[in-house]
Design a protein around this motif. Structure first.
Motif, mmCIF file in Angstrom:
data_model
loop_
_atom_site.group_PDB
_atom_site.id
_atom_site.type_symbol
_atom_site.label_atom_id
_atom_site.label_comp_id
_atom_site.label_asym_id
_atom_site.label_seq_id
_atom_site.Cartn_x
_atom_site.Cartn_y
_atom_site.Cartn_z
ATOM 1 N N ASP A 1 0.836 -1.209 0.000
ATOM 2 C CA ASP A 1 0.000 0.000 0.000
ATOM 3 C C ASP A 1 0.870 1.258 0.000
ATOM 4 O OD1 ASP A 1 0.766 -0.715 2.632
ATOM 5 O OD2 ASP A 1 -0.670 0.748 3.422
ATOM 6 N N GLN A 2 2.068 1.172 0.564
ATOM 7 C CA GLN A 2 2.971 2.335 0.539
ATOM 8 C C GLN A 2 3.480 2.580 -0.877
ATOM 9 O OE1 GLN A 2 5.977 2.469 3.727
ATOM 10 N NE2 GLN A 2 4.511 4.055 4.296
ATOM 11 N N ILE A 3 3.727 1.487 -1.570
ATOM 12 C CA ILE A 3 4.196 1.618 -2.959
ATOM 13 C C ILE A 3 3.086 2.246 -3.803
ATOM 14 C CG2 ILE A 3 5.022 0.374 -5.001
ATOM 15 C CD1 ILE A 3 6.311 -1.687 -3.121
ATOM 16 N N SER A 4 1.864 1.756 -3.600
ATOM 17 C CA SER A 4 0.742 2.296 -4.382
ATOM 18 C C SER A 4 0.482 3.749 -4.041
ATOM 19 C CB SER A 4 -0.539 1.509 -4.102
ATOM 20 O OG SER A 4 -0.325 0.151 -4.319
ATOM 21 N N SER A 5 0.440 4.059 -2.750
ATOM 22 C CA SER A 5 0.076 5.445 -2.423
ATOM 23 C C SER A 5 1.167 6.444 -2.821
ATOM 24 C CB SER A 5 -0.325 5.611 -0.956
ATOM 25 O OG SER A 5 0.565 4.926 -0.137
ATOM 26 N N THR A 6 2.428 6.029 -2.780
ATOM 27 C CA THR A 6 3.469 6.968 -3.224
ATOM 28 C C THR A 6 3.414 7.160 -4.744
ATOM 29 O OG1 THR A 6 5.022 5.112 -2.999
ATOM 30 C CG2 THR A 6 5.097 6.807 -1.300
ATOM 31 N N ALA A 7 3.061 6.095 -5.465
ATOM 32 C CA ALA A 7 2.908 6.251 -6.924
ATOM 33 C C ALA A 7 1.779 7.244 -7.211
ATOM 34 C CB ALA A 7 2.624 4.902 -7.572
ATOM 35 N N LYS A 8 0.720 7.149 -6.429
ATOM 36 C CA LYS A 8 -0.432 8.050 -6.604
ATOM 37 C C LYS A 8 -0.020 9.500 -6.294
ATOM 38 C CE LYS A 8 -5.100 8.747 -6.690
ATOM 39 N NZ LYS A 8 -5.158 10.146 -6.390
ATOM 40 N N GLU A 9 0.745 9.677 -5.223
ATOM 41 C CA GLU A 9 1.217 11.039 -4.871
ATOM 42 C C GLU A 9 1.994 11.648 -6.033
ATOM 43 O OE1 GLU A 9 0.827 13.047 -2.281
ATOM 44 O OE2 GLU A 9 0.320 11.811 -0.537
ATOM 45 N N MET A 10 2.858 10.840 -6.624
ATOM 46 C CA MET A 10 3.658 11.351 -7.744
ATOM 47 C C MET A 10 2.745 11.776 -8.887
ATOM 48 S SD MET A 10 6.702 8.593 -8.172
ATOM 49 C CE MET A 10 7.052 7.577 -6.779
ATOM 50 N N SER A 11 1.771 10.935 -9.181
ATOM 51 C CA SER A 11 0.929 11.262 -10.334
ATOM 52 C C SER A 11 0.034 12.452 -10.028
ATOM 53 C CB SER A 11 0.135 10.049 -10.784
ATOM 54 O OG SER A 11 -0.991 9.892 -9.979
ATOM 55 N N ASP A 12 -0.385 12.620 -8.774
ATOM 56 C CA ASP A 12 -1.193 13.795 -8.410
ATOM 57 C C ASP A 12 -0.414 15.081 -8.632
ATOM 58 O OD1 ASP A 12 -3.271 12.199 -7.729
ATOM 59 O OD2 ASP A 12 -2.956 12.326 -5.551
ATOM 60 N N ALA A 13 0.886 15.004 -8.436
ATOM 61 C CA ALA A 13 1.714 16.209 -8.571
ATOM 62 C C ALA A 13 2.162 16.444 -10.016
ATOM 63 C CB ALA A 13 2.941 16.085 -7.671
ATOM 64 N N ALA A 14 2.148 15.394 -10.822
ATOM 65 C CA ALA A 14 2.703 15.471 -12.173
ATOM 66 C C ALA A 14 2.037 16.584 -12.989
ATOM 67 C CB ALA A 14 2.524 14.135 -12.879
ATOM 68 N N PRO A 15 2.776 17.265 -13.857
ATOM 69 C CA PRO A 15 4.185 17.021 -14.166
ATOM 70 C C PRO A 15 5.160 17.703 -13.211
ATOM 71 C CG PRO A 15 3.351 18.754 -15.595
ATOM 72 C CD PRO A 15 2.210 18.331 -14.704
ATOM 73 N N ALA A 16 4.646 18.392 -12.155
ATOM 74 C CA ALA A 16 5.572 19.063 -11.230
ATOM 75 C C ALA A 16 6.091 18.060 -10.205
ATOM 76 C CB ALA A 16 4.873 20.234 -10.549
ATOM 77 N N VAL A 17 6.753 17.047 -10.693
ATOM 78 C CA VAL A 17 7.270 15.987 -9.830
ATOM 79 C C VAL A 17 8.692 15.674 -10.278
ATOM 80 C CG1 VAL A 17 6.096 14.301 -11.332
ATOM 81 C CG2 VAL A 17 6.933 13.565 -9.124
ATOM 82 N N ILE A 18 9.540 15.374 -9.303
ATOM 83 C CA ILE A 18 10.922 15.017 -9.634
ATOM 84 C C ILE A 18 11.262 13.720 -8.911
ATOM 85 C CG2 ILE A 18 13.362 15.673 -9.429
ATOM 86 C CD1 ILE A 18 12.311 18.629 -9.147
ATOM 87 N N VAL A 19 11.549 12.689 -9.674
ATOM 88 C CA VAL A 19 12.182 11.526 -9.062
ATOM 89 C C VAL A 19 13.664 11.821 -9.231
ATOM 90 C CG1 VAL A 19 12.397 9.028 -9.027
ATOM 91 C CG2 VAL A 19 10.242 10.085 -9.731
ATOM 92 N N HIS A 20 14.278 12.232 -8.143
ATOM 93 C CA HIS A 20 15.627 12.811 -8.238
ATOM 94 C C HIS A 20 16.634 11.770 -8.735
ATOM 95 C CE1 HIS A 20 19.218 15.055 -7.321
ATOM 96 N NE2 HIS A 20 18.452 16.121 -7.079
ATOM 97 N N PRO A 21 17.446 12.155 -9.706
ATOM 98 C CA PRO A 21 18.429 11.200 -10.237
ATOM 99 C C PRO A 21 19.587 10.913 -9.282
ATOM 100 C CG PRO A 21 18.206 13.174 -11.641
ATOM 101 C CD PRO A 21 17.486 13.453 -10.375
ATOM 102 N N GLY A 22 19.696 11.662 -8.177
ATOM 103 C CA GLY A 22 20.826 11.465 -7.266
ATOM 104 C C GLY A 22 22.104 11.982 -7.885
ATOM 105 N N ARG A 23 23.218 11.738 -7.215
ATOM 106 C CA ARG A 23 24.489 12.231 -7.761
ATOM 107 C C ARG A 23 25.591 11.185 -7.600
ATOM 108 N NH1 ARG A 23 26.418 17.938 -8.900
ATOM 109 N NH2 ARG A 23 28.684 17.810 -8.886
#
Ligand SMILES: Nc1nc2c(c(=O)[nH]1)N[C@H]1C(S)=C(S)[C@@H](COP(=O)(O)OP(=O)(O)OC[C@H]3O[C@@H](n4cnc5c(=O)[nH]c(N)nc54)[C@H](O)[C@@H]3O)O[C@H]1N2
Ligand SMILES: Nc1nc2c(c(=O)[nH]1)N[C@H]1C(S)=C(S)[C@@H](COP(=O)(O)OP(=O)(O)OC[C@H]3O[C@@H](n4cnc5c(=O)[nH]c(N)nc54)[C@H](O)[C@@H]3O)O[C@H]1N2
Ligand code: SF4
Ligand SMILES: [Mo]
Length: 745
Positions: A315-337
């Motif tokens: 459920d955490q995986i699902s709800s975080t995916a939903k959070e990302m899509s709710d924010a899209a396109p203003a969402v960043i899955v950070h590439p890290g460094r």
């Protein structure tokens, strides 16, 4: 209770306190007599600089007292990288200048390599020895048998020197030990890398996903400030980290993932985004290729599947995916460094790139913006002769996708038993402490023993200088000009670094060192300007400015040529990939025999009684370069090992106790380290900050303080795609007693 804002110390409120603290501390250090403090008078002529304590390169102003003592550095308000505020390390940068244990004169080795017996030499003598040896190596083996390792501003000068000499073996640890997999993965997907500073539009994001990226401890200034602003504006932060990082503390979701399983989580997110139709259909249709193959591929990668691997609940995986899509396109899955973790890092970063593509964040506000940079006029130089042999010829076919020289391949090629196609016999090492930077130190030392020449150019007597034949002392960034900073950002800009003081002792600026060596090698035509300030003035005049103007401004920003920070609605965009589209499926990877879509592979688990060693940054230090800095050691002078309470109990470890670590290859840390018992780390891992455990006795403040993660990293998982050295594949156990040794107190 802490407010949301002041967790990040360089944001307006928090910064004030810390920077003022560091500043007043600095006064005491540099002007030790209280009466001096009372009578402190400032020289109102400030000098422009940009910081070299890390590679974010914040621009600042250096202030001096009326007696000419360097007093303080503050951020330049006009600078996009720092917005007028330096991080604690930047403020403490003065410590590099004032460190009395700095390298002071050129040194030539007189005894066996590694014994560390040197004699003082003049610059002329030292450069003569180096040039003589370089010519000898070139005559015997070819110029490409000389290799350059470099990090920092000096790289540009030694790169010119090496190209002129006829060698393309020019490596930076910021590729195969740091950003390489990320930049290659994004280039494979979008046809473009994410640059430095990263083009993440954090200030306008509504959802920031940090996968191991520990912004807040990773103190890259502008990003930290933008994250703080985004939090204030209500952005959702999702942190995936086996450790409760500073960022996790500010997150709506902390996913304490089992280390080494991130690809499984990413695939499950892709599954959720596709099968719940969360993706940006218009964007995917217009800009992407390979969607159908991706959709089919992730069919079975459900959150339930990933749960078994990652320990993150479905459920955490699902709800975080939903959070990302709710924010899209203003969402960043950070590439890290720093992304060289488990040897399948290019694939992990491909998965990150794919999620950003599906959510339509590339080229969109709050996602990734289009960078702009100022193009300086190039200086006309004689043509470089193409090297007869490149680094990629050393081990043909290895790391086919490496876009830059792989440092570890050069090191491996220096060991004759590895059968490289041609020998590597000389290294010039500038501004990189290879002993603590490249994993598997025994291998690095073996390579060093095979060299005919090892030159180290540094500011400090670090581990690498201890192994050198000739040591050249560079002055610090506060005592020199360097190339103009024109790095990418939202607006094109130029920043100047100029000396705030004359070089102390018998030290010299990098440009001058490279030029004088070029003269000795007969390559002076490649350095037509004797003085770097004349070169800068010439370049600035071509750009409609001048050295005089930049000395006044420090930073000059320009407008963008067009209003194109983000893609316009329905813009036709040509991506720099083969298909000119965003490649979700990569035919290029497939053609080279690699997985065209990211695959999860299981990595080895720690043996019984061992824990995975993970590492990261502390806000007040940069790698090992700040380890002896008098200001920063005052803020933190040793690392500690984070241990979960459950594990501590099992081992009878208590908070504050000093122990040694031993890795799977039976290597025990040289020094002992303080235990920090904390719930903030998973039970299967332990955590230390990189850059401690120094063995160089000349650095009295940091010698023997804490332990070195690098010493424990003898097993390296090399990314077959591009050569990145995965370093999180080592396991350690605890040693509470070591024969004949007392623990530090
Ligand atoms: N085990 C382990 N290894 C790592 C990492 C890790 O976290 N753990 N991190 C990796 C990453 S992300 C990176 S980017 C690299 C960084 O790798 P490096 O850049 O090699 O890092 P440092 O250890 O700080 O070494 C910098 C050296 O430059 C010297 N120096 C500082 N200023 C100057 C200057 O102005 N001129 C000259 N000539 N020398 C100067 C310092 O004294 C020091 O010897 O390390 C990588 N390696
Ligand atoms: N203060 C400070 N700031 C710096 C630097 C510095 O030396 N000092 N160096 C700069 C440089 S060059 C770089 S490259 C960056 C590096 O900084 P980042 O790219 O932000 O981070 P990493 O070093 O990749 O990752 C460290 C984090 O990864 C977590 N981690 C470990 N294993 C795993 C895992 O399997 N999965 C996940 N999801 N997380 C894991 C660790 O707990 C830790 O919090 O920092 C930059 N900023
Ligand atoms: S982030 Fe800090 S250390 Fe890095 S350049 Fe900026 S002020 Fe210097
Ligand atoms: Mo890095």
């Amino acid at each position: 209770m802490t407010t949301r804002r002041n967790f990040i110390r360089i944001s307006a409120i928090g910064a004030g306190a810390l920077i003022a603290g560091a500043g007043s501390y600095k006064i005491l250090k540099t002007l030790s007599k209280p009466e001096e403090l009372k009578n402190l008078k400032l020289d109102l002529r400030r000098t422009a600089t940009y910081c070299e304590v890390c590679f974010w390169k914040c621009a600042g102003w250096v202030y001096k007292t009326s007696e000419g003592k360097i007093w303080k550095i503050i951020g330049n308000d006009e600078d996009q990288n720092c917005n007028g505020r330096l991080c604690p390390r930047g403020t403490g940068g003065l410590g590099m200048y004032y460190d009395e244990e700095r390298l002071k004169t050129p040194l030539i080795r007189v005894e066996e390599r590694g014994k560390q017996v040197f004699r003082q030499a003049t610059w002329d003598e030292a450069l003569e020895v180096i040039a003589g040896k370089m010519k000898e190596i070139s005559a015997k083996y070819g110029p490409e048998s000389m290799a350059l390792f470099s990090h920092g501003s000096g790289s540009a000068y030694y790169t010119t020197l090496f190209k002129a000499f006829g060698s393309g073996n020019i490596a930076e640890p910021s590729y195969a030990q740091c950003r390489g997999p990320r930049d290659d993965a994004f280039t494979l997907t979008f046809g473009e890398e994410v640059y430095s500073p990263e083009i993440t539009d954090i200030r306008d994001t509504k959802c920031l996903v940090l996968i191991g990226s520990h912004i807040g401890e990773n103190m890259h200034n502008g990003q930290v400030q933008e994250m703080s602003d985004a939090i204030d504006k209500g952005a959702v932060i999702i942190t995936v980290d086996p450790r409760f990082s500073t960022a996790a503390g500010k997150s709506k979701y902390w996913l304490p993932i089992k280390p080494a399983t991130d690809i499984a989580l990413l695939l499950a997110w892709i599954h959720e985004i596709i099968y719940n139709e969360y993706y940006d259909k218009k964007y995917v249709e217009k800009y992407c290729t390979g969607f159908d193959k991706l959709r089919e591929y992730v069919k079975d990668f459900t959150p339930e599947w990933a749960y078994g691997i990652t320990t993150i609940k479905p459920d955490q995986i699902s709800s975080t995916a939903k959070e990302m899509s709710d924010a899209a396109p203003a969402v960043i899955v950070h590439p890290g460094r720093h992304v060289t973790w488990y040897g399948d890092d290019t694939q992990r970063l491909r998965a990150v790139a794919i999620i950003n593509a599906l959510l339509g964040s590339w080229g969109r506000r709050g996602g990734f913006y289009r960078p702009a940079r100022f193009d300086l006029a190039p200086v006309k130089l004689p043509p470089f002769k193409a090297p007869a042999r490149e680094w990629s010829d050393l081990f043909p076919g290895k790391y086919p996708l490496a876009s830059l020289t792989v440092s570890n391949a050069i090191i491996d090629a220096t060991v004759p038993e590895n059968n490289p196609a041609y020998p590597v016999k000389g290294w010039l090492v500038n501004g990189t402490n290879l002993i603590s930077t490249i994993p598997n130190t025994p291998n690095t030392l073996k390579a060093i023993q095979n060299l005919d020449l090892l030159v180290a150019i540094d500011t400090m007597p670090m581990e690498i200088t201890g192994w050198a034949d000739v040591i050249l002392p560079e002055c610090t960034y506060l005592e020199r000009y360097d190339s103009l900073r024109t790095g990418p950002h939202r607006k094109p800009s130029i920043a100047l670094r100029m000396p705030a003081a004359e070089p102390m002792y018998d030290t010299k600026p990098g440009y001058q060192i490279a030029r004088e060596l070029a003269v000795k090698l007969g390559l002076q035509d490649y350095f037509p300007f004797e003085k770097q300030e004349d070169l800068l003035d010439w370049q600035l005049k071509q750009a409609g400015s001048s050295l005089e103007e930049m000395q006044r401004l420090g930073v000059k920003n320009f407008e963008r040529d067009a209003d194109d920070l983000y893609f316009a609605e329905d813009e036709e965009v040509e991506f720099y990939t083969d298909s000119k589209k965003i490649e979700l499926f990569s035919p290029y990877l497939e053609s080279l025999g690699f997985d065209p879509l990211p695959r999860y592979t299981q990595h080895p688990e720690p043996p019984e009684g061992y824990y995975r060693l993970i590492y990261g940054r502390a806000p007040m230090h940069t790698f090992s370069r700040t380890a002896n800095n008098p200001n920063l050691t005052d803020l933190m002078d040793e690392n500690s090992v984070w241990v979960n309470p459950k594990v501590a109990k099992e081992w009878g470890l208590i908070n504050g106790q000093y122990i040694w670590l031993k890795n799977q290859d039976d290597i025990v840390t040289d020094f002992s380290v303080k235990v920090r018992v904390t719930e903030r780390i998973r039970w299967d891992s332990v955590y230390i900050v990189h850059g401690f455990g120094h063995k160089q006795q000349q650095m009295k403040r940091c010698f023997g303080r804490g332990v070195s993660d690098t010493q424990m990293i003898t097993k390296v998982l090399v990314d077959p795609i591009m050569g990145g050295t995965g370093m999180r594949s080592n396991f350690v156990t605890f040693v509470t007693e070591k024969a004949g040794e007392e623990v530090a107190s």
